[in-house]
Design an enzyme around this catalytic site. Structure first.
Site, PDB file in Angstrom:
ATOM      1  CD  GLU A   1      -1.279  -0.011   3.695  1.00 26.99           C
ATOM      2  OE1 GLU A   1      -2.390   0.511   3.507  1.00 26.99           O
ATOM      3  OE2 GLU A   1      -0.933  -0.483   4.774  1.00 26.99           O
TER       4      GLU A   1
ATOM      5  CB  CYS B   1      -2.924 -15.375 -14.900  1.00 33.69           C
ATOM      6  SG  CYS B   1      -1.307 -16.037 -14.446  1.00 33.69           S
TER       7      CYS B   1
END
Length: 369
Positions: A97, A123
């Site tokens: 973050e 993916c």
């Protein structure tokens, strides 16, 4: 899900300059190959991957994503003030973050009234982001949205090579769990979706379908695995710091994959999702002129197309020279298919995504040019 008002306006990609061959990786694995008497050439033989690419050491995903997205917006000539959402969808991020999307957002100079966040789903991250943005456009909440991501394979592959060479207790069976880690490549991709009234291209997003087979979520697990207290550290993604720490700490493979079971379970999950996709889109198999799939390797492609009843001649691949580039693999493949005139005006094109978890996401695009 059906769409009437969304166009896939543009796709862009960026590739690293450094090419790493499968033969080169095997040469670096000489200690373990000699110890276990493994034949040279098995990596390319098993996967169909001749080479992949790496970013320079220390490359930040956010920096490359910014480059790719900026070029996409310049080429599309869409007013940046109209972008109402920016989603960063790759596995690799600059940090946990804040969202890497924040770095890209400010670098692009996008408006403050903009949804800005990361999506992480193995993916499928970029495809998930595309579906989210498309839904907001279809509902009339946005005029345009941008999805971008960058995958960095170097730390994972480097740490895997080091671990396989240093851990002399590994058997042939055990190193199979690391083969998928050696197929990973680097790349960056961005997709711009717009309301059809803004579109100059007219590549209309027609339909989407999704499915989940989460009972198989343990077949592929990845993250930082620096063993400082006897337990793996499963944080977000491989980092440069992890690579630097290897010399002083014991390292387990950063990704472990039961490739054979993942292949079987992934394709099994794709079959009912594809049937639902056909029903939702009202397309038949014969209607689908072109397909672009997630790029895992030759065995995955063969089994997937056979199971879904699709022709290999209609499918475009990039895994041979790029490897498995994770969440950016399918967008890059579509972009190259368009560049090489494999996908042409009038082609109904199916984007068939499968990601560990196991999740499946399929999009249908009516390509206009």
């Amino acid at each position: 899900m059906r769409f009437q008002n969304v166009c896939l306006e543009a796709i862009a990609y960026t590739l690293p300059d450094e090419i790493v061959t499968s033969a080169g990786i095997e040469a670096r694995l000489e200690p373990v190959y000699s110890r276990l008497r493994l034949p040279e050439g098995r990596l390319e033989l098993m996967t169909g991957i001749r080479e992949r690419r790496f970013w320079a050491p220390g490359t930040r995903p956010g920096d490359v994503s910014l480059e790719t997205a900026s070029r996409l917006l310049d080429e599309s000539q869409v007013d940046r003030e109209l972008i109402g959402a920016l989603v960063h969808g790759s596995v690799c991020r600059d940090q946990l973050e804040p969202a890497t999307a924040c770095r890209v957002h400010t670098g692009l100079g996008l408006p403050e009234q903009c949804l800005v966040y990361d999506v992480s789903n193995a993916c499928l991250g970029l495809l998930n982001g595309m579906l989210q943005v498309a839904t907001l456009i279809e509902l009339g909440h946005l005029q345009a949205g941008l999805v971008v991501g960058t995958e960095n394979a170097r730390p994972l592959v480097e740490n895997t090579i080091r671990t396989l060479n240093e851990n002399t207790s590994l058997s042939r069976q055990e190193i199979k769990l690391s083969v998928a880690s050696l197929t990973i490549g680097s790349g960056s991709a961005a997709a711009l979706l717009v309301d059809r009234r803004l579109s100059r291209k007219g590549n209309r997003l027609h339909a989407a379908m999704y499915g989940a087979h989460s009972a198989a979520h343990e077949l592929c697990q990845g993250g930082e695995a620096i063993a400082t207290d006897g337990e793996p550290n499963a944080s977000a993604e491989p980092s440069a710091a992890a690579g630097a720490a290897v010399a002083e700490q014991a390292v387990a493979p950063l990704m472990q994959t039961d490739s054979e079971r993942l292949l079987a379970e992934g394709v099994a999950a794709a079959k009912p999702t594809f049937q639902a996709f056909l029903a939702e889109s009202a397309w038949t198999r014969d209607d689908i002129a072109r397909t672009c799939c997630h790029q895992v390797g030759s065995a995955h492609r063969k089994l997937l197309l056979e199971t879904l009843g699709l022709e290999a001649a209609r499918d475009f691949t990039t895994y041979e020279t790029l490897g498995n580039t994770g969440s950016v693999a399918l967008p890059i493949t579509l972009a190259q298919a368009v560049e090489q005139n494999f996908v042409r005006a009038g082609d109904r094109t199916a984007l068939l995504g499968i990601g560990s978890g196991i999740n499946v996401l399929m999009l249908g695009v009516e390509w206009a040019g």
